[in-house]
Design a protein around this motif. Structure first.
Motif, PDB file in Angstrom:
ATOM      1  N   PRO A   5       0.823  -1.207   0.000  1.00  0.00           N
ATOM      2  CA  PRO A   5       0.000   0.000   0.000  1.00  0.00           C
ATOM      3  C   PRO A   5       0.860   1.262   0.000  1.00  0.00           C
ATOM      4  N   VAL A   6       0.445   2.230  -0.809  1.00  0.00           N
ATOM      5  CA  VAL A   6       1.197   3.486  -0.928  1.00  0.00           C
ATOM      6  C   VAL A   6       0.855   4.383   0.263  1.00  0.00           C
ATOM      7  N   ALA A  26     -10.746   8.549 -10.003  1.00  0.00           N
ATOM      8  CA  ALA A  26     -11.721   7.463 -10.196  1.00  0.00           C
ATOM      9  C   ALA A  26     -12.965   7.855  -9.414  1.00  0.00           C
ATOM     10  N   TYR A  27     -14.089   7.294  -9.843  1.00  0.00           N
ATOM     11  CA  TYR A  27     -15.353   7.700  -9.219  1.00  0.00           C
ATOM     12  C   TYR A  27     -16.210   6.517  -8.796  1.00  0.00           C
ATOM     13  N   VAL A  34      -9.693  -1.607 -11.364  1.00  0.00           N
ATOM     14  CA  VAL A  34      -8.786  -1.687 -12.517  1.00  0.00           C
ATOM     15  C   VAL A  34      -7.525  -0.859 -12.241  1.00  0.00           C
ATOM     16  N   LEU A  35      -7.708   0.358 -11.778  1.00  0.00           N
ATOM     17  CA  LEU A  35      -6.544   1.226 -11.507  1.00  0.00           C
ATOM     18  C   LEU A  35      -5.644   0.640 -10.434  1.00  0.00           C
ATOM     19  N   ASP A  36      -6.279   0.111  -9.388  1.00  0.00           N
ATOM     20  CA  ASP A  36      -5.510  -0.416  -8.259  1.00  0.00           C
ATOM     21  C   ASP A  36      -4.655  -1.614  -8.665  1.00  0.00           C
ATOM     22  N   ALA A  37      -5.078  -2.291  -9.719  1.00  0.00           N
ATOM     23  CA  ALA A  37      -4.307  -3.453 -10.201  1.00  0.00           C
ATOM     24  C   ALA A  37      -3.108  -3.014 -11.041  1.00  0.00           C
ATOM     25  N   THR A  38      -3.012  -1.713 -11.320  1.00  0.00           N
ATOM     26  CA  THR A  38      -1.824  -1.186 -11.999  1.00  0.00           C
ATOM     27  C   THR A  38      -0.865  -0.689 -10.908  1.00  0.00           C
ATOM     28  N   ASP A  39       0.110   0.097 -11.295  1.00  0.00           N
ATOM     29  CA  ASP A  39       1.082   0.589 -10.314  1.00  0.00           C
ATOM     30  C   ASP A  39       0.813   2.053  -9.950  1.00  0.00           C
ATOM     31  N   ILE A  40      -0.424   2.503 -10.164  1.00  0.00           N
ATOM     32  CA  ILE A  40      -0.710   3.932  -9.946  1.00  0.00           C
ATOM     33  C   ILE A  40      -0.549   4.278  -8.457  1.00  0.00           C
ATOM     34  N   ASP A  41       0.105   5.403  -8.166  1.00  0.00           N
ATOM     35  CA  ASP A  41       0.392   5.757  -6.771  1.00  0.00           C
ATOM     36  C   ASP A  41      -0.840   6.288  -6.039  1.00  0.00           C
ATOM     37  N   ALA A  78      -9.975   0.139  -4.179  1.00  0.00           N
ATOM     38  CA  ALA A  78      -8.590   0.635  -4.106  1.00  0.00           C
ATOM     39  C   ALA A  78      -7.922   0.152  -2.829  1.00  0.00           C
ATOM     40  N   ARG A  79      -7.205  -0.925  -2.938  1.00  0.00           N
ATOM     41  CA  ARG A  79      -6.576  -1.530  -1.751  1.00  0.00           C
ATOM     42  C   ARG A  79      -5.162  -1.005  -1.519  1.00  0.00           C
ATOM     43  N   ASN A  80      -4.465  -0.638  -2.582  1.00  0.00           N
ATOM     44  CA  ASN A  80      -3.035  -0.306  -2.464  1.00  0.00           C
ATOM     45  C   ASN A  80      -2.675   1.129  -2.826  1.00  0.00           C
TER      46      ASN A  80
END
Ligand code: KIV
Length: 284
Positions: A5-6, A26-27, A34-41, A78-80
């Motif tokens: 998690p960031v 994100a809304y 989907v976003l959380d599965a990428t490396d987005i901070d 959004a877990r991370n």
């Protein structure tokens, strides 16, 4: 993707290590996942929700209750990524007490880790009060969309010396007030570079050039879903509007022609139980 998690110290640490901070809005739950599965901070539940998801002409009408409901939905996906909730117009301007209470709702009810609010010197006391309550704050200066009527439109800020000095002062005061990062929106790239160079906390740019410590975009702009006016700073990485229309068009055609659903999308039993009953009665 397995990742840690960031955290806010990790975001600040990126400035020191020179690794760029990536952020998107994100809304809802599905896009957040989907976003959380990428490396987005950072995932920001922006008050751009008003325009992107609710169809208003600007960000002013979105309410605290709407922002909280969407933040909760995003949080479930959004877990991370670091989740930041955007304080809507008139949810923090009135008093320190109002600002702390509403910022607290984003953490307690929405599950966010931090809040963002617009304004520099004029909002520094609100930032200080929220931070002192134990709530991390991201600042937002330059072309602040909640001030659209004061600006007379979405106009680039900081183009003359007076404005540029003011925006630099805004950044300094937000840092002193305890903000952990600052969004710089719609300002010339050399001004953004100068501000980034004189702060210890990271800057995150949108329409502020390449010299910020990170970048943020509205997800629907990046994906090519929003079709209205596209500002110069937006880069479309996909054209989902066309993709979605193509897929839906094909669906309509296949339903009308009977091509969908076929056997592979239907639940087939070897023997239709109703037919079996009819067969045993000698009904064919
Ligand atoms: O509301 C929003 O989406 C924002 C970002 C684009 C900075 O404030």
């Amino acid at each position: 993707m397995d990742r840690k998690p960031v955290t806010i110290p990790a975001i600040i640490g990126k400035k020191n290590s020179g690794s760029k901070i990536t952020a998107l809005t994100a809304y809802d739950f599905s896009f957040a996942k989907v976003l959380d599965a990428t490396d987005i901070d950072i995932i920001l539940v922006g008050d751009s929700l008003a325009m992107v998801a609710l169809g208003f002409p600007n960000t002013l009408p979105v309410t605290m209750d709407e922002m909280i409901a969407h933040t909760r939905a995003v949080q479930r996906g959004a877990r991370n990524s670091l989740l930041v909730g955007d304080m809507p117009f008139m949810s923090y301007q009135v008093s320190d007490e109002q600002a702390i209470t509403n910022a607290g709702r984003f953490l307690q009810e929405g599950g966010a880790a931090a809040v963002k609010l617009e304004g520099g010197v004029r909002m520094a006391q609100k930032v200080r009060a929220i931070v002192q309550a134990g709530i991390p704050v991201m600042g937002h200066i330059g072309l602040t969309p909640q001030s659209v009527h004061q600006f007379g439109g979405y106009k680039i800020q900081g183009k003359n010396l007076l404005q540029a000095r003011q925006i630099k002062q805004d950044a300094r005061e937000l840092e002193k007030a305890g903000a952990f990062a600052i969004v710089l929106e719609g300002i010339p790239d050399d001004l953004a570079q100068e501000i980034t160079g004189c702060l210890k906390i990271p800057t995150i740019g949108i329409g502020a050039g390449p010299h910020c410590d990170g970048q943020i975009l509205v997800l629907h702009d990046l994906l090519g879903i929003t079709q209205d006016f596209t500002p110069k700073f937006v880069k479309r990485y996909a054209n989902l509007d066309a993709e979605i229309k193509k897929a839906v068009g094909q669906y309509i055609e296949e339903v009308r022609s009977g091509a969908f659903p076929g056997r592979e999308h239907s639940y087939n039993t070897d023997k239709n139980p109703l037919k079996k009953v009819d067969d045993s009665r000698g009904n064919h």
